[in-house]
Design an enzyme around this catalytic site. Structure first.
Site, mmCIF file in Angstrom:
data_model
loop_
_atom_site.group_PDB
_atom_site.id
_atom_site.type_symbol
_atom_site.label_atom_id
_atom_site.label_comp_id
_atom_site.label_asym_id
_atom_site.label_seq_id
_atom_site.Cartn_x
_atom_site.Cartn_y
_atom_site.Cartn_z
ATOM 1 N N LYS A 1 30.616 -31.569 -13.027
ATOM 2 C CA LYS A 1 30.709 -32.135 -11.681
ATOM 3 C C LYS A 1 31.884 -33.088 -11.522
ATOM 4 O O LYS A 1 32.464 -33.572 -12.488
ATOM 5 C CB LYS A 1 29.384 -32.834 -11.312
ATOM 6 C CG LYS A 1 28.298 -31.825 -10.948
ATOM 7 C CD LYS A 1 27.020 -32.475 -10.481
ATOM 8 C CE LYS A 1 25.982 -31.379 -10.194
ATOM 9 N NZ LYS A 1 24.669 -31.947 -9.848
ATOM 10 N N ARG B 1 20.423 -29.585 -17.160
ATOM 11 C CA ARG B 1 20.871 -28.382 -16.439
ATOM 12 C C ARG B 1 22.373 -28.251 -16.641
ATOM 13 O O ARG B 1 23.144 -29.056 -16.133
ATOM 14 C CB ARG B 1 20.528 -28.530 -14.952
ATOM 15 C CG ARG B 1 20.928 -27.338 -14.093
ATOM 16 C CD ARG B 1 20.625 -27.615 -12.614
ATOM 17 N NE ARG B 1 20.955 -26.477 -11.773
ATOM 18 C CZ ARG B 1 22.185 -26.216 -11.327
ATOM 19 N NH1 ARG B 1 23.197 -26.995 -11.617
ATOM 20 N NH2 ARG B 1 22.390 -25.148 -10.578
HETATM 21 C C1 PT1 Z 1 21.284 -30.678 -9.854
HETATM 22 C C2 PT1 Z 1 21.853 -29.500 -9.248
HETATM 23 C C3 PT1 Z 1 20.942 -28.459 -8.886
HETATM 24 N N1 PT1 Z 1 23.165 -29.350 -9.005
HETATM 25 C C4 PT1 Z 1 19.144 -29.731 -9.696
HETATM 26 N N2 PT1 Z 1 19.609 -28.599 -9.141
HETATM 27 C C5 PT1 Z 1 23.617 -28.241 -8.396
HETATM 28 N N3 PT1 Z 1 17.804 -29.867 -9.931
HETATM 29 C C6 PT1 Z 1 22.732 -27.210 -8.048
HETATM 30 C C7 PT1 Z 1 30.221 -32.128 -7.830
HETATM 31 O O1 PT1 Z 1 30.145 -33.357 -7.642
HETATM 32 O O2 PT1 Z 1 22.035 -31.690 -10.219
HETATM 33 N N4 PT1 Z 1 19.960 -30.758 -10.061
HETATM 34 N N5 PT1 Z 1 21.412 -27.333 -8.305
HETATM 35 C C8 PT1 Z 1 25.099 -28.088 -8.108
HETATM 36 N N6 PT1 Z 1 25.534 -28.997 -7.097
HETATM 37 C C9 PT1 Z 1 26.709 -29.746 -7.208
HETATM 38 C C10 PT1 Z 1 26.771 -31.040 -6.713
HETATM 39 C C11 PT1 Z 1 27.815 -29.208 -7.860
HETATM 40 C C12 PT1 Z 1 27.900 -31.822 -6.908
HETATM 41 C C13 PT1 Z 1 28.967 -29.960 -8.040
HETATM 42 C C14 PT1 Z 1 29.018 -31.286 -7.582
HETATM 43 O O3 PT1 Z 1 31.237 -31.569 -8.268
#
Ligand code: PT1
Length: 280
Positions: free
Chosen positions: A228, A262
Site C-alpha cells: 500500500k 492479508r
Molecule cells: C484491507 C483490504 C481489504 N485492503 C481487508 N480487506 C484492500 N479486510 C482490499 C493504498 O493505500 O486492508 N483489509 N481488501 C485493498 N485496498 C487498498 C487500500 C489498496 C489502500 C491500496 C491502498 O495504496
C-alpha cells in the site's frame, strides 16, 4: 508473540482455521483494474494457478475480490462482480483444500459466494451495505469487519480524525455489536482497522502502533497493508518494489497482535512471521 491477541478458532463452513499463531491470507484480485497485479490474473486458469501457488506457499485463506477498493477506484455492479468471482470460487473449491474468503460489500455476492463454496466474508464496508448484515448472518460464515472513512473513490481526499485510534475502535465496536444483535456469534467476527482507507500516513502509523488496543474488542485482528501507499510513503518505493517494506510491516503486525495478515507475497510473509514468532 503477543499474549493478548485473540486466538480462537474460526469455523469456515466445514473447514476450521486455528488462530493459535498468526496466519496468512493471500490476495487474489480478479478485477481488470487491480492496483498491483492488474489484469494478470483475471482468467479462471491463471486465478487457479495463483491460488495454488499461494496455498502451497502457506496461505490458509485465499481472499477473492472482484471490486477494487484501492484509493480512487469506482464501484461495479453486483452482476459484474459475480461474473468475475463466482466461477473462480467454484473452480478453486473444486481443486484446492483451502478456505476462500470473498472480498465484497454486496449482500447478493456474499450469498452467491457462500453457495459457490466460500468459507469467509471480508467486507471493507463492515456490513453497512443494504441487506449485508442479514446476508452475512444467513451464511453462518466468519466475517471480517473493516473500518473505512468515506468511500474508495474519495477517501484519501483529506481524511481527518480527532483521535484516530478511538474513532476506529468505536466504529468497530458498534459494528461488532450490530453483528451480535443480528445473531452472528462473537467467535465468527474478525476486525480490521483498514490501513489506507481514509487515512494519512500519520493515521496509519498511530493505528499500527496501537494495534493491541483493538484486542480489547475481543475479536481477532486482520491487517492488510501489503504494497500500500503507506509503504511507499515510508520507503519511497513504487508499488512493485514494496516487498521488503510489506514483509517487515506484516512481521511487526504479527508481534503487535494481528492474527491474520492479508498479503500479496505469501512465501516471504510466512517466513517472516515464523522468524518473528521464534524470536519474540
Ligand atoms: C484491507 C483490504 C481489504 N485492503 C481487508 N480487506 C484492500 N479486510 C482490499 C493504498 O493505500 O486492508 N483489509 N481488501 C485493498 N485496498 C487498498 C487500500 C489498496 C489502500 C491500496 C491502498 O495504496
Amino acid at each position: 508473540m503477543t499474549i493478548k491477541a485473540i486466538r480462537h478458532k474460526l469455523q469456515c463452513a466445514e473447514k476450521e482455521i486455528s488462530l493459535d499463531s498468526p496466519i496468512v491470507m493471500g490476495i487474489l484480485n480478479v478485477t481488470p483494474d487491480s492496483f498491483s497485479d492488474g489484469g494478470l490474473f483475471n482468467h479462471i486458469d491463471s486465478a487457479l494457478y495463483q491460488a495454488e501457488k499461494m496455498h502451497s506457499d502457506g496461505a490458509l485463506i485465499i481472499d477473492v475480490g472482484g471490486e477494487s477498493t484501492r484509493p480512487g477506484a469506482g464501484s461495479v455492479s453486483a452482476a459484474e462482480e459475480m461474473d468475475r468471482v463466482i466461477p473462480i470460487i467454484e473452480k478453486i473449491c473444486r481443486e484446492l483444500d483451502v478456505v476462500i474468503s470473498i472480498d465484497t460489500s454486496k449482500a447478493s455476492v456474499m450469498i452467491e459466494a457462500a453457495k459457490a463454496g466460500a468459507g469467509m466474508i471480508n467486507d471493507v464496508n463492515a456490513l453497512r451495505g443494504i441487506g449485508a448484515l442479514k446476508a452475512a448472518q444467513a451464511t453462518g460464515l466468519p466475517v471480517c469487519l473493516m473500518h473505512m472513512k468515506g468511500e474508495p473513490r474519495t477517501m484519501q481526499a483529506k481524511p481527518e480524525y480527532k483521535d484516530v485510534v478511538a474513532e476506529v475502535k468505536d466504529f468497530l465496536s458498534q459494528r461488532v455489536e450490530l453483528c451480535l444483535q443480528q445473531g452472528i456469534t462473537k467467535e465468527q467476527i474478525i476486525i480490521d482497522p483498514g490501513f489506507g482507507f481514509g487515512k494519512t500516513l500519520a493515521h496509519n502509523i498511530s493505528l499500527f502502533k496501537q494495534l493491541e488496543e483493538f484486542n480489547k474488542l475481543g475479536c481477532p485482528i486482520l491487517v492488510g497493508a501489503s504494497r500500500k501507499t503507506m509503504i511507499g510513503q515510508i520507503t519511497g518505493k513504487e508499488v512493485d518494489d514494496r516487498l521488503a517494506g510489506s514483509v517487515t510491516l506484516a512481521a511487526m503486525a504479527s508481534l503487535n497482535g494481528a492474527s491474520i495478515l492479508r498479503v500479496h507475497d505469501v512465501a516471504e510473509t510466512v517466513d517472516a512471521i515464523k522468524i518473528a514468532a521464534a524470536l519474540a
